[in-house]
Structure formats: structure tokens, C-alpha cells
Design a protein around this motif. Structure first.
Motif, PDB file in Angstrom:
ATOM      1  N   CYS A  19       3.097   6.836   7.517  1.00 36.61           N
ATOM      2  CA  CYS A  19       1.664   7.143   7.550  1.00 36.61           C
ATOM      3  C   CYS A  19       0.860   6.049   6.838  1.00 36.61           C
ATOM      4  O   CYS A  19      -0.111   5.530   7.373  1.00 36.61           O
ATOM      5  CB  CYS A  19       1.416   8.496   6.889  1.00 36.61           C
ATOM      6  SG  CYS A  19      -0.307   9.033   6.922  1.00 36.61           S
ATOM      7  N   TYR A  20       1.287   5.701   5.639  1.00 35.56           N
ATOM      8  CA  TYR A  20       0.551   4.717   4.857  1.00 35.56           C
ATOM      9  C   TYR A  20       0.683   3.305   5.420  1.00 35.56           C
ATOM     10  O   TYR A  20      -0.179   2.459   5.179  1.00 35.56           O
ATOM     11  CB  TYR A  20       1.022   4.746   3.400  1.00 35.56           C
ATOM     12  CG  TYR A  20       0.368   5.813   2.544  1.00 35.56           C
ATOM     13  CD1 TYR A  20       0.728   7.153   2.659  1.00 35.56           C
ATOM     14  CD2 TYR A  20      -0.604   5.476   1.611  1.00 35.56           C
ATOM     15  CE1 TYR A  20       0.129   8.122   1.873  1.00 35.56           C
ATOM     16  CE2 TYR A  20      -1.208   6.440   0.806  1.00 35.56           C
ATOM     17  CZ  TYR A  20      -0.832   7.767   0.948  1.00 35.56           C
ATOM     18  OH  TYR A  20      -1.424   8.718   0.157  1.00 35.56           O
ATOM     19  N   SER A  21       1.760   3.020   6.136  1.00 36.09           N
ATOM     20  CA  SER A  21       1.888   1.660   6.676  1.00 36.09           C
ATOM     21  C   SER A  21       1.149   1.499   7.995  1.00 36.09           C
ATOM     22  O   SER A  21       0.635   0.422   8.299  1.00 36.09           O
ATOM     23  CB  SER A  21       3.367   1.291   6.848  1.00 36.09           C
ATOM     24  OG  SER A  21       3.943   2.021   7.897  1.00 36.09           O
ATOM     25  N   VAL A  22       1.063   2.575   8.780  1.00 36.29           N
ATOM     26  CA  VAL A  22       0.430   2.468  10.101  1.00 36.29           C
ATOM     27  C   VAL A  22      -1.092   2.598  10.006  1.00 36.29           C
ATOM     28  O   VAL A  22      -1.829   1.901  10.696  1.00 36.29           O
ATOM     29  CB  VAL A  22       1.004   3.534  11.058  1.00 36.29           C
ATOM     30  CG1 VAL A  22       0.228   3.565  12.372  1.00 36.29           C
ATOM     31  CG2 VAL A  22       2.480   3.258  11.321  1.00 36.29           C
ATOM     32  N   TYR A  23      -1.558   3.517   9.153  1.00 42.44           N
ATOM     33  CA  TYR A  23      -2.999   3.807   9.094  1.00 42.44           C
ATOM     34  C   TYR A  23      -3.618   3.136   7.869  1.00 42.44           C
ATOM     35  O   TYR A  23      -3.109   3.233   6.765  1.00 42.44           O
ATOM     36  CB  TYR A  23      -3.228   5.320   9.093  1.00 42.44           C
ATOM     37  CG  TYR A  23      -2.565   5.962  10.281  1.00 42.44           C
ATOM     38  CD1 TYR A  23      -1.516   6.863  10.128  1.00 42.44           C
ATOM     39  CD2 TYR A  23      -2.951   5.609  11.586  1.00 42.44           C
ATOM     40  CE1 TYR A  23      -0.876   7.410  11.232  1.00 42.44           C
ATOM     41  CE2 TYR A  23      -2.306   6.151  12.680  1.00 42.44           C
ATOM     42  CZ  TYR A  23      -1.274   7.043  12.497  1.00 42.44           C
ATOM     43  OH  TYR A  23      -0.643   7.564  13.584  1.00 42.44           O
ATOM     44  N   VAL A  24      -4.734   2.439   8.135  1.00 41.69           N
ATOM     45  CA  VAL A  24      -5.362   1.604   7.109  1.00 41.69           C
ATOM     46  C   VAL A  24      -6.855   1.909   7.071  1.00 41.69           C
ATOM     47  O   VAL A  24      -7.462   2.157   8.122  1.00 41.69           O
ATOM     48  CB  VAL A  24      -5.166   0.107   7.459  1.00 41.69           C
ATOM     49  CG1 VAL A  24      -5.779  -0.790   6.408  1.00 41.69           C
ATOM     50  CG2 VAL A  24      -3.693  -0.211   7.635  1.00 41.69           C
ATOM     51  N   ARG A  25      -7.451   1.872   5.874  1.00 44.23           N
ATOM     52  CA  ARG A  25      -8.900   2.113   5.790  1.00 44.23           C
ATOM     53  C   ARG A  25      -9.549   1.049   4.921  1.00 44.23           C
ATOM     54  O   ARG A  25      -9.188   0.893   3.753  1.00 44.23           O
ATOM     55  CB  ARG A  25      -9.181   3.493   5.227  1.00 44.23           C
ATOM     56  CG  ARG A  25     -10.682   3.790   5.131  1.00 44.23           C
ATOM     57  CD  ARG A  25     -10.948   5.261   4.978  1.00 44.23           C
ATOM     58  NE  ARG A  25     -10.252   5.819   3.842  1.00 44.23           N
ATOM     59  CZ  ARG A  25      -9.994   7.119   3.700  1.00 44.23           C
ATOM     60  NH1 ARG A  25     -10.357   7.971   4.618  1.00 44.23           N
ATOM     61  NH2 ARG A  25      -9.362   7.553   2.629  1.00 44.23           N
TER      62      ARG A  25
END
Lengths: 135, 342
Positions: free
Chosen positions: B236-242
Motif C-alpha cells: 500500500c505504502y509503496s504503490v500509493y503516494v501523496r
């Protein structure tokens, strides 16, 4: 990646020679781009939760047959992601009478464009696929 | 510079990875791209589509050209990667990396692509490649997605682009860098693959609240059976970025290509996880007139292959928002006031 598709059309079979049995099965790469075999860090095959001995396991890919234990040496043989590879596992002990079994294929692939971690290790992608077979 | 009224749309081949994996032919996929509308562009990843990769056989060159041309597609970009980890235990040097990047440039040139997307290059590699880019007439773009604009890596690239002032290099902005919340497709994936509901909620709520991954993992470690969700959290943290949207202001002067990331359209014909209206507003206000290439990321986690149904809806959304942004610009009205808080 696409773990549920790694054993699609796997066509597992038990083959016999005079003295040995071997499992042959068509397997997929768990990455969407080609990698050299040197990036495939681990391949495992379990039958009913028993890990098969990999010492004589071979992978047939791109017209070559390569011992799985030496995949790291083969940087000039590439595995195209849409190609199945033939995994052949000679069995140490004879398998019993034909019955339903659960086969589990595990593959660990080093993704070569990720940067190395501070400790020098590289990120890998681990995937497992299972199927019920009759052997 | 003014944005045209109609955006220049296309599709990146990563979008239909699951379709290819489940047996659809490349011809079928290219035909489906062409059916999305007039003047569709195609962006290809060599390592995904070329069997003779890392080389390009004459037969495959001919076949790829045929597939693109017979389906009436325009060429947008060829995607290449700096793969320093091809050999176990050895990190390729810049000299070795240049060697295989030049092989990729040759493939791009032979297939008729005038843009190469290269991930992730160092400023030194880019400087070394400038004569090759000039000789081949190829523009090199570096994708901005997981690295923040304020990071030393991107700041070094900005400095290079400012100093070189070369039209042959620039940025590709992946709109997924401005993801607002964990997409529904990933939430459903967790439930479908056996991650306990309480841990799906913990991971999703943590990401949405910008909680560091280390803190999320610590909490999982402290919960009974929390280890079942560690991989789910890491992915989750590697694929989605903000990123804050104002980071785009530094990118715009060097923007040469866009990936319109898509996780999944909702019933309101919107992509709820990415602020399309605000981002396109900035593109149009600045006058961006390059390619907007769809990259469907939902296929990795969706139950069934559904790329082209999703892209049909996404491209309709982009045309609608783009047209509204151009209208607003012509009326002297800004549509960049965010509807979403970051």
C-alpha cells in the motif's frame, strides 16, 4: 504479481523413467517485464506441504534448460513474462498411488530497477500460487 | 503556449498487463486502444512486449511496427528502466548502465518513438546521454511518482534541467503522485485475499492519515495476527503516494509528458482517489499541450481484467474536465481551487 495466474494452464504431470519419477509443470514469472534468470532468486515446489528437493530441479525457458540452483549465474538468458517455463523436479522418493494433492509454486524475483537498500540487499517480489492436482 | 481544446490522449501498455497475462493478444489490445477514440497514442514498455528483449529482432521490429500502424495508433513514448540489479550481488556502474540504456534508445529509435521514458536516471547518466538524444532526435523524460519533488533526487534533476536548458530532457508527471486516499480496488483486494478486515481498515486509515509506514508496521506487530497484514501495508505504502499539489508548480516549466493514473472509476464517472480537476486545471493554466497517457493501475488488484472498460470511462472524464479547464481559461476564471484537502 498476478499470483493467481502463475499456474494458469500449468499442465502438471508425473513422468516416469526406469528408476525415477519427476514432476513437470509449466510455470510463470511473477513480474510483468522480462528479467534475466539471474534475477530469479528462488523457486520452490511443495506437494501437500512437503517441500520438494531442488538440487536437481531444472527450468526450461527461452530454449535453454538451466539448473534452478544456478539461476543466479545466467544473466544472458531472459524470461519473457508471457512465456511459461517448464519446471522439472526429479523426485527422491516414489510418489504413492494417484490421488488428489495440493501443489504450491513459490517464486522470488529480484526487481532489477529498484535501488539497493542501505544494507546492499535488493527488493524482491515473492509470490505463491497453488492448484489442486491428481498425481 | 496554450493547451489545445482537446487533449492528446493515449494508453501505456502497463495498463493492459493483466489482459496480456490472461491470453489476449497484443493485436487485440492495440485494437482496443484504438477503439477508445480518434488519434489515440500508444506508449510501450520494451521489456513487457518484446520477446527478444533486451534486443529487438528484425522480425519483432517489423511486427511491432505493423501492429501500431495497422491499428492506426500514434507513437507516444517508449519506456525503459535503469536496471542496475540484473546480476546477483552486483550493482551495475554508470558505464554499464549507459550500455544497456543505449540498447533501449536503439529500440525506441527503430520502432519510431521520439520520446523515451527512463526510470530512474541520475543527472550524470542524463548528461552522458545528451549526444545520443541529439543524434537520434529523441526526448528523454524522467517520471515523477514515488520520489517527492522536494527530495534531493528530484532537486538534482531540476538543477540539471535548469542548467542545461535542453529541450531534449524533462519530466513526466504521473498523476498518481497526488493520490488522495487508498483506492477502493486495493481495499477490496485486501478483503478478497484474506487480510482480516480490522487490519485492512488499520492500514487504509493509517495511509489516509499520512501515518509513517514504520508506525503502521509497529502497530500491526503489536496486534494478535497482525503479521498477516505486513505485506498488505508495505505494498500500500509503496504503490500509493501523496504529494502536496503545489509541488507541481516546480515541475510545470519542465513538463513534457503526463501519465493519467487510474485506479478505478466510480458511479459518478469520476476517479475518486486522484484530484483530476485540480491537476488538469494546473496543466491547462500553464499551457501544457503534450500527451496525456492513461496508466491503469487497478488491474494489479482487480478481480478480473477490466482495463478497456475503465479507460473508456476515464478518457471521457479527462475530455470533459480538460474542455472545462480550457473554457475557464478563456473566460479568465481559475478552476484550480482545490475541492479536496491535502
Amino acid at each position: 504479481m498476478f499470483s493467481q495466474l502463475l499456474l494458469r494452464d500449468a499442465k502438471p504431470e508425473l513422468v516416469h523413467t526406469d528408476t525415477r519419477q519427476a514432476i513437470k509443470i509449466l510455470v510463470r514469472l511473477n513480474w510483468y517485464r522480462s528479467v534475466p534468470l539471474s534475477c530469479v532468486e528462488e523457486i520452490e515446489l511443495h506437494v501437500d506441504d512437503v517441500l520438494l528437493d531442488s538440487n536437481e530441479m531444472t527450468l526450461g525457458v527461452n530454449g535453454q534448460i538451466v539448473p534452478v540452483r544456478s539461476l543466479s549465474e545466467w544473466q544472458n538468458i531472459w524470461w519473457f513474462p508471457l512465456d511459461q517455463a517448464l519446471l522439472t523436479v526429479p523426485l527422491i522418493a516414489l510418489i504413492g498411488p494417484s490421488r488428489p494433492r495440493v501443489l504450491k509454486y513459490g517464486i522470488k524475483t529480484r526487481i532489477p530497477y529498484f535501488s539497493p537498500r542501505p544494507n546492499g540487499s535488493w527488493g524482491t517480489l515473492n509470490d505463491v500460487a497453488t492448484m489442486e492436482i491428481k498425481l | 503556449m496554450m493547451s489545445s481544446r482537446v487533449p492528446h490522449l493515449g494508453v501505456m501498455s502497463h495498463s493492459f498487463g493483466k489482459e496480456l497475462f490472461t491470453g489476449q493478444s497484443l493485436d487485440d489490445c492495440f485494437r482496443s486502444v484504438a477503439s477508445l477514440g480518434a488519434d489515440q497514442h500508444i506508449e510501450i514498455i520494451g521489456g513487457q512486449l518484446i520477446r527478444s528483449y533486451p534486443l529487438l529482432s528484425a522480425a519483432e521490429e517489423q511486427n511491432m511496427r505493423r501492429l501500431i500502424d495497422e491499428n492506426g495508433l500514434r507513437r507516444s513514448a517508449y519506456c525503459a528502466y535503469v536496471e542496475r540489479g540484473r546480476r546477483k550481488g552486483i550493482t551495475a556502474s554508470d558505464e554499464e548502465a549507459l550500455s544497456f540504456i543505449r540498447t533501449e534508445l536503439d529500440i525506441a529509435h527503430r520502432l519510431g518513438f521520439s520520446i523515451i521514458r527512463l526510470n530512474p536516471p541520475t543527472p550524470g547518466l542524463i548528461r552522458s546521454l545528451l549526444p545520443d538524444l541529439e543524434r537520434l532526435g529523441i526526448t528523454l523524460v524522467v517520471e515523477l511518482h514515488s520520489e517527492r519533488v522536494a527530495s534531493p533526487t528530484v532537486q538534482a534533476l531540476l538543477e540539471l534541467f535548469e542548467n542545461e536548458r535542453c529541450e531534449l530532457v524533462g519530466f513526466l508527471q504521473d498523476m498518481g503522485a497526488y493520490t488522495l486516499r487508498v483506492p477502493d480496488v486495493y481495499i477490496d483486494y485486501g478483503a478478497r485475499t484474506g487480510v482480516p478486515q480490522e487490519f485492512v481498515k488499520l492500514v487504509v486509515d493509517s495511509w489516509n492519515a499520512s501515518r509513517p509506514l514504520a508506525d503502521t508496521l509497529d502497530e500491526l506487530a503489536g496486534r494478535p495476527n497482525g503479521s498477516q497484514a505486513v505485506d498488505y501495508a508495505r505494498v500500500c505504502y509503496s504503490v500509493y503516494v501523496r504529494e502536496p499539489l503545489d509541488a507541481l508548480d516546480d515541475v510545470l516549466p519542465h513538463l513534457k509528458y503526463v501519465h493519467s493514473k487510474l485506479y478505478g472509476m466510480n458511479d459518478a464517472e469520476d476517479e475518486p482517489a486522484i484530484p483530476y480537476r485540480e491537476i488538469i486545471g494546473k496543466f491547462v493554466s500553464y499551457g501544457y499541450n503534450g500527451i496525456v497517457s492513461s496508466e491503469y493501475g487497478g488491474g494489479l488488484f482487480s478481480r478480473t481484467p477490466d482495463c478497456f472498460a475503465q479507460l473508456t470511462r476515464q478518457q471521457a472524464m479527462i475530455r470533459r474536465i480538460w474542455g472545462a479547464a480550457v473554457d475557464a481559461r478563456e473566460r479568465g476564471v481559475s478552476i484550480t481551487a482545490p475541492r479536496h484537502s491535502f
